[in-house]
Design a protein around this motif. Structure first.
Motif, PDB file in Angstrom:
ATOM      1  N   PHE A  29       0.822  -1.197   0.000  1.00  0.00           N
ATOM      2  CA  PHE A  29       0.000   0.000   0.000  1.00  0.00           C
ATOM      3  C   PHE A  29       0.861   1.254   0.000  1.00  0.00           C
ATOM      4  N   SER A  30       1.876   1.251   0.842  1.00  0.00           N
ATOM      5  CA  SER A  30       2.734   2.419   0.935  1.00  0.00           C
ATOM      6  C   SER A  30       4.115   2.013   1.428  1.00  0.00           C
ATOM      7  N   ILE A  31       5.125   2.578   0.809  1.00  0.00           N
ATOM      8  CA  ILE A  31       6.502   2.388   1.250  1.00  0.00           C
ATOM      9  C   ILE A  31       6.958   3.668   1.929  1.00  0.00           C
ATOM     10  N   TYR A  32       7.282   3.577   3.198  1.00  0.00           N
ATOM     11  CA  TYR A  32       7.664   4.763   3.953  1.00  0.00           C
ATOM     12  C   TYR A  32       9.153   5.054   3.833  1.00  0.00           C
ATOM     13  N   VAL A  33       9.946   4.039   4.042  1.00  0.00           N
ATOM     14  CA  VAL A  33      11.388   4.200   3.971  1.00  0.00           C
ATOM     15  C   VAL A  33      11.997   2.962   3.327  1.00  0.00           C
ATOM     16  N   MET A  34      12.995   3.176   2.493  1.00  0.00           N
ATOM     17  CA  MET A  34      13.776   2.088   1.946  1.00  0.00           C
ATOM     18  C   MET A  34      15.214   2.250   2.401  1.00  0.00           C
ATOM     19  N   TYR A  35      15.839   1.136   2.704  1.00  0.00           N
ATOM     20  CA  TYR A  35      17.191   1.135   3.232  1.00  0.00           C
ATOM     21  C   TYR A  35      18.090   0.193   2.450  1.00  0.00           C
ATOM     22  N   TRP A  36      19.358   0.495   2.492  1.00  0.00           N
ATOM     23  CA  TRP A  36      20.386  -0.445   2.099  1.00  0.00           C
ATOM     24  C   TRP A  36      21.266  -0.726   3.311  1.00  0.00           C
ATOM     25  N   TYR A  37      21.520  -1.992   3.550  1.00  0.00           N
ATOM     26  CA  TYR A  37      22.443  -2.448   4.572  1.00  0.00           C
ATOM     27  C   TYR A  37      23.484  -3.333   3.909  1.00  0.00           C
ATOM     28  N   ARG A  38      24.566  -3.557   4.622  1.00  0.00           N
ATOM     29  CA  ARG A  38      25.570  -4.479   4.112  1.00  0.00           C
ATOM     30  C   ARG A  38      26.188  -5.255   5.262  1.00  0.00           C
ATOM     31  N   GLN A  39      26.650  -6.440   4.937  1.00  0.00           N
ATOM     32  CA  GLN A  39      27.252  -7.306   5.936  1.00  0.00           C
ATOM     33  C   GLN A  39      28.437  -8.044   5.333  1.00  0.00           C
ATOM     34  N   PRO A  41      31.649 -10.779   5.813  1.00  0.00           N
ATOM     35  CA  PRO A  41      31.795 -12.039   6.545  1.00  0.00           C
ATOM     36  C   PRO A  41      32.311 -11.819   7.962  1.00  0.00           C
ATOM     37  N   GLY A  42      31.627 -12.416   8.931  1.00  0.00           N
ATOM     38  CA  GLY A  42      32.043 -12.326  10.317  1.00  0.00           C
ATOM     39  C   GLY A  42      31.780 -10.991  10.985  1.00  0.00           C
ATOM     40  N   LYS A  43      31.066 -10.107  10.319  1.00  0.00           N
ATOM     41  CA  LYS A  43      30.804  -8.786  10.873  1.00  0.00           C
ATOM     42  C   LYS A  43      29.305  -8.526  10.979  1.00  0.00           C
ATOM     43  N   GLN A  44      28.963  -7.479  11.693  1.00  0.00           N
ATOM     44  CA  GLN A  44      27.575  -7.100  11.872  1.00  0.00           C
ATOM     45  C   GLN A  44      27.008  -6.497  10.594  1.00  0.00           C
ATOM     46  N   ARG A  45      25.707  -6.549  10.494  1.00  0.00           N
ATOM     47  CA  ARG A  45      25.032  -5.898   9.385  1.00  0.00           C
ATOM     48  C   ARG A  45      24.939  -4.403   9.672  1.00  0.00           C
ATOM     49  N   ASP A  46      25.460  -3.596   8.772  1.00  0.00           N
ATOM     50  CA  ASP A  46      25.563  -2.163   8.988  1.00  0.00           C
ATOM     51  C   ASP A  46      24.673  -1.376   8.035  1.00  0.00           C
ATOM     52  N   PHE A  47      24.182  -0.285   8.540  1.00  0.00           N
ATOM     53  CA  PHE A  47      23.405   0.655   7.737  1.00  0.00           C
ATOM     54  C   PHE A  47      24.284   1.308   6.681  1.00  0.00           C
ATOM     55  N   SER A  56      13.915  12.271   1.274  1.00  0.00           N
ATOM     56  CA  SER A  56      15.026  12.594   2.158  1.00  0.00           C
ATOM     57  C   SER A  56      15.974  11.407   2.260  1.00  0.00           C
ATOM     58  N   THR A  57      17.257  11.681   2.228  1.00  0.00           N
ATOM     59  CA  THR A  57      18.254  10.616   2.246  1.00  0.00           C
ATOM     60  C   THR A  57      19.196  10.747   3.426  1.00  0.00           C
ATOM     61  N   ASN A  58      19.738   9.626   3.831  1.00  0.00           N
ATOM     62  CA  ASN A  58      20.773   9.570   4.847  1.00  0.00           C
ATOM     63  C   ASN A  58      21.795   8.526   4.436  1.00  0.00           C
ATOM     64  N   TYR A  59      23.035   8.762   4.836  1.00  0.00           N
ATOM     65  CA  TYR A  59      24.123   7.875   4.472  1.00  0.00           C
ATOM     66  C   TYR A  59      25.027   7.609   5.660  1.00  0.00           C
ATOM     67  N   ALA A  60      25.588   6.420   5.674  1.00  0.00           N
ATOM     68  CA  ALA A  60      26.644   6.141   6.624  1.00  0.00           C
ATOM     69  C   ALA A  60      27.859   6.990   6.266  1.00  0.00           C
ATOM     70  N   ASP A  89      34.372  -2.044   0.912  1.00  0.00           N
ATOM     71  CA  ASP A  89      32.960  -2.061   0.558  1.00  0.00           C
ATOM     72  C   ASP A  89      32.464  -3.472   0.269  1.00  0.00           C
ATOM     73  N   THR A  90      33.373  -4.421   0.201  1.00  0.00           N
ATOM     74  CA  THR A  90      32.998  -5.801  -0.070  1.00  0.00           C
ATOM     75  C   THR A  90      32.065  -6.327   1.010  1.00  0.00           C
ATOM     76  N   ALA A  91      30.913  -6.817   0.593  1.00  0.00           N
ATOM     77  CA  ALA A  91      29.903  -7.293   1.529  1.00  0.00           C
ATOM     78  C   ALA A  91      28.710  -7.816   0.747  1.00  0.00           C
ATOM     79  N   VAL A  92      27.818  -8.461   1.465  1.00  0.00           N
ATOM     80  CA  VAL A  92      26.504  -8.747   0.915  1.00  0.00           C
ATOM     81  C   VAL A  92      25.629  -7.543   1.210  1.00  0.00           C
ATOM     82  N   TYR A  93      25.010  -7.010   0.188  1.00  0.00           N
ATOM     83  CA  TYR A  93      24.174  -5.829   0.333  1.00  0.00           C
ATOM     84  C   TYR A  93      22.709  -6.241   0.360  1.00  0.00           C
TER      85      TYR A  93
END
Length: 122
Positions: A29-39, A41-47, A56-60, A89-93
């Protein structure tokens, strides 16, 4: 049900560019916010980046000036243009959407895509 599918990942050399796409489909019905994250290997998933329905946009900090998030509301698609890529920048996005699936839904829900691999070589 809502599904998000990422595409556009691959292997690139440092300094190169890549554009990721994330297409949302299903009951939306409605998309409020879309995000990209990346992770990585062996690390946390980051914004990485976000974009609101109003544009409106925001970036790490790590990607500011290099990555650009955009959207195509008509197609329920979000993009991530990645320039000046670095090995770190290598990660799964992953694409994520804060979505109201139907008009009568009382909550927004978070949906995740399956991810797309980005590998940046030296």
């Amino acid at each position: 049900q809502v599904q998000l599918v990422e595409s556009g990942g691959g292997l690139v050399q440092a300094g190169g560019s890549l554009r990721l796409s994330c297409a949302a489909s299903g009951s939306i019905f409605s998309i409020y916010v879309m995000y990209w994250y990346r992770q990585a290997p062996g690390k946390q998933r980051d914004f990485v980046a976000s974009i609101t329905s109003g544009g409106s946009t925001n970036y790490a900090d790590s990607v500011k000036g290099r990555f650009t998030i955009s959207r195509d509301n008509a197609e329920n698609t979000v993009y991530l243009q990645m320039n000046s890529l670095k090995p770190e920048d290598t990660a799964v996005y992953y694409c994520n959407g804060e979505i109201q699936p139907i008009a009568t839904a009382k909550n927004r829900y978070s949906y995740w895509g399956q991810g797309t691999q980005v590998t940046v070589s030296s």
